[in-house]
Design a protein around this motif. Structure first.
Motif, PDB file in Angstrom:
ATOM      1  N   GLY A   1       0.798  -1.215   0.000  1.00  0.00           N
ATOM      2  CA  GLY A   1       0.000   0.000   0.000  1.00  0.00           C
ATOM      3  C   GLY A   1       0.833   1.267   0.000  1.00  0.00           C
ATOM      4  N   GLN A   2       0.178   2.369   0.300  1.00  0.00           N
ATOM      5  CA  GLN A   2       0.808   3.680   0.330  1.00  0.00           C
ATOM      6  C   GLN A   2       0.356   4.425   1.588  1.00  0.00           C
ATOM      7  OE1 GLN A   2       0.179   5.878  -3.351  1.00  0.00           O
ATOM      8  NE2 GLN A   2      -0.219   3.972  -4.471  1.00  0.00           N
TER       9      GLN A   2
ATOM     10  N   ASP B   1      -3.390  10.761   6.249  1.00  0.00           N
ATOM     11  CA  ASP B   1      -4.051   9.461   6.394  1.00  0.00           C
ATOM     12  C   ASP B   1      -4.165   9.072   7.861  1.00  0.00           C
ATOM     13  OD1 ASP B   1      -4.252   9.280   3.693  1.00  0.00           O
ATOM     14  OD2 ASP B   1      -2.657   7.791   3.419  1.00  0.00           O
ATOM     15  N   THR B   2      -5.102   8.191   8.135  1.00  0.00           N
ATOM     16  CA  THR B   2      -5.264   7.640   9.485  1.00  0.00           C
ATOM     17  C   THR B   2      -4.823   6.179   9.474  1.00  0.00           C
ATOM     18  OG1 THR B   2      -7.117   9.123   9.971  1.00  0.00           O
ATOM     19  CG2 THR B   2      -6.888   7.155  11.343  1.00  0.00           C
TER      20      THR B   2
ATOM     21  N   ARG C   1      -3.597   9.877  13.337  1.00  0.00           N
ATOM     22  CA  ARG C   1      -3.496  10.597  12.058  1.00  0.00           C
ATOM     23  C   ARG C   1      -2.043  10.926  11.761  1.00  0.00           C
ATOM     24  NH1 ARG C   1      -3.758  15.831   9.996  1.00  0.00           N
ATOM     25  NH2 ARG C   1      -4.984  16.044   8.060  1.00  0.00           N
ATOM     26  N   VAL C   2      -1.645  10.724  10.511  1.00  0.00           N
ATOM     27  CA  VAL C   2      -0.266  10.995  10.088  1.00  0.00           C
ATOM     28  C   VAL C   2      -0.157  12.473   9.734  1.00  0.00           C
ATOM     29  CG1 VAL C   2       1.503  10.493   8.368  1.00  0.00           C
ATOM     30  CG2 VAL C   2       0.033   8.656   9.233  1.00  0.00           C
TER      31      VAL C   2
ATOM     32  N   ALA D   1       4.722   7.628   1.163  1.00  0.00           N
ATOM     33  CA  ALA D   1       5.626   6.479   1.224  1.00  0.00           C
ATOM     34  C   ALA D   1       4.968   5.306   0.507  1.00  0.00           C
ATOM     35  CB  ALA D   1       5.933   6.104   2.670  1.00  0.00           C
ATOM     36  N   TYR D   2       5.774   4.547  -0.236  1.00  0.00           N
ATOM     37  CA  TYR D   2       5.254   3.458  -1.060  1.00  0.00           C
ATOM     38  C   TYR D   2       5.756   2.105  -0.552  1.00  0.00           C
ATOM     39  CZ  TYR D   2       4.292   7.303  -4.319  1.00  0.00           C
ATOM     40  OH  TYR D   2       3.838   8.459  -4.886  1.00  0.00           O
TER      41      TYR D   2
END
Length: 259
Positions: A206-207, A212-213, A224-225, A242-243
Motif C-alpha cells: 500500500g501507500q 491518512d489515518t 493521524r499521520v 511512502a510506497y
C-alpha cells in the motif's frame, strides 16, 4: 559481503576472503578487488566490467571520497583482474545453466549477462559476492550501493510477508504492491533533537500519505499521520507519501512501541 577498513594497518583482502570460505564455508567470490591496502589503498577494480575505480587524495571532511574516476586497470594489476574474472565466471557457471552453456560453447560472457546470473545465485543464497573499501573515507561505498541494486533481491523477488488478521487467528498474506491496503512494521523509535519522537517503519504494501489515518492492532487505536520524513545520513527530508518497500519515519505518533 563488504570487506571494510581496507585503509587500516594490517588490512588484507585475500585473508578476509579466505576466512569467509574456510571458516564460514561461504561460496564467496570477489566482484571487486582492492587497489593497494593500508595507507596505499587508492581504489577498487570492477571485476565484472574490468575497470578501475580510483579515488585521488580527495577532499577532507564531509566531501571526502565523493569524487572518483573510472579508468583502465593499472598494468601491474591487469593479470590478477583477468584471473579474478575467470574464477568468477567458473564459479557462477558451476551453479547457473545460462553461464555454463556459454562457457561450454566457448562464447564470451557479457557483463550484463554475468551480473544477472550473479543476482540469481545471490537471491537463492548460493553465491556471496564480495566487495571491499573504506566506509569511513567513503571509498568503495558507491560500488557497494550499486551492488545492492545489482545483486540483492527487491521486495518482489522474495515471498510475501505473512501475519494475522487483527482479532482473529486467520493468516494474512501481504503482497508487496502499492495498490493493496496499507501495511507496515514499526521497527525503531528515536528521539530527534529537531523533529522530536520519530517512528521508523517499513512499508510492506500500500501507500501512506500525510493526513491518512493508520490503525495500530497492538493498542487498537487510530492515529493521524501529520508528517512523513526520510532520513539519509544526517539529512532529514520531508516527503508527501511512502510506497511499498520504502523505509521512512513518522513524526508525532504517541501510541507506537517496538519489540
Amino acid at each position: 559481503a563488504f570487506v571494510n577498513k581496507m585503509d587500516r594497518t594490517g588490512a588484507n583482502f585475500a585473508n578476509a576472503l579466505d576466512d569467509m570460505r574456510k571458516k564460514l564455508r561461504a561460496y564467496a567470490y570477489p566482484v571487486y578487488l582492492p587497489i593497494g591496502a593500508e595507507d596505499n589503498f587508492a581504489g577498487v577494480i570492477d571485476v565484472v566490467n574490468q575497470k578501475a575505480i580510483v579515488w585521488g587524495p580527495g577532499d577532507v571532511g564531509e566531501d571526502q571520497g565523493l569524487k572518483y574516476d573510472v579508468t583502465e586497470i593499472p598494468a601491474d594489476l591487469q593479470e590478477s583482474a583477468a584471473t579474478a574474472l575467470q574464477e568468477l565466471i567458473d564459479a557462477v557457471s558451476n551453479k547457473d545453466d545460462a553461464i555454463a552453456e556459454l562457457v561450454l560453447e566457448e562464447k564470451p560472457v557479457p557483463p550484463l549477462v554475468l551480473k544477472a546470473a550473479i543476482r540469481r545465485l545471490t537471491c537463492k543464497l548460493e553465491l556471496v559476492p564480495v566487495l571491499c573499501g573504506s566506509a569511513f573515507k567513503k571509498k568503495g561505498v558507491q560500488p557497494l550501493v550499486d551492488a545492492v541494486i545489482d545483486y540483492l533481491p527487491c521486495p518482489l523477488d522474495i515471498p510475501p510477508a505473512r501475519g494475522h488478521v487483527p482479532g482473529t487467528e486467520d493468516e494474512a498474506v501481504v503482497d508487496s504492491s502499492d495498490k493493496n491496503k496499507f501495511c507496515s512494521l514499526a521497527f525503531k523509535l528515536w528521539t530527534d533533537p529537531y523533529a522530536g519522537k520519530l517512528v521508523f517503519f517499513r512499508v510492506y504494501s500500500g501507500q501512506l500519505k500525510k493526513g491518512d489515518t493508520i490503525y495500530n492492532p497492538r493498542t487498537r487505536k487510530r492515529e493521524r499521520v501529520s508528517r512523513l520524513m526520510v532520513i539519509q545520513g544526517g539529512e532529514r527530508k520531508d516527503v508527501e507519501q511512502a510506497y511499498a518497500g520504502d523505509i521512512a519515519a513518522l513524526v508525532g505518533l504517541r501510541n507506537i512501541t517496538t519489540g
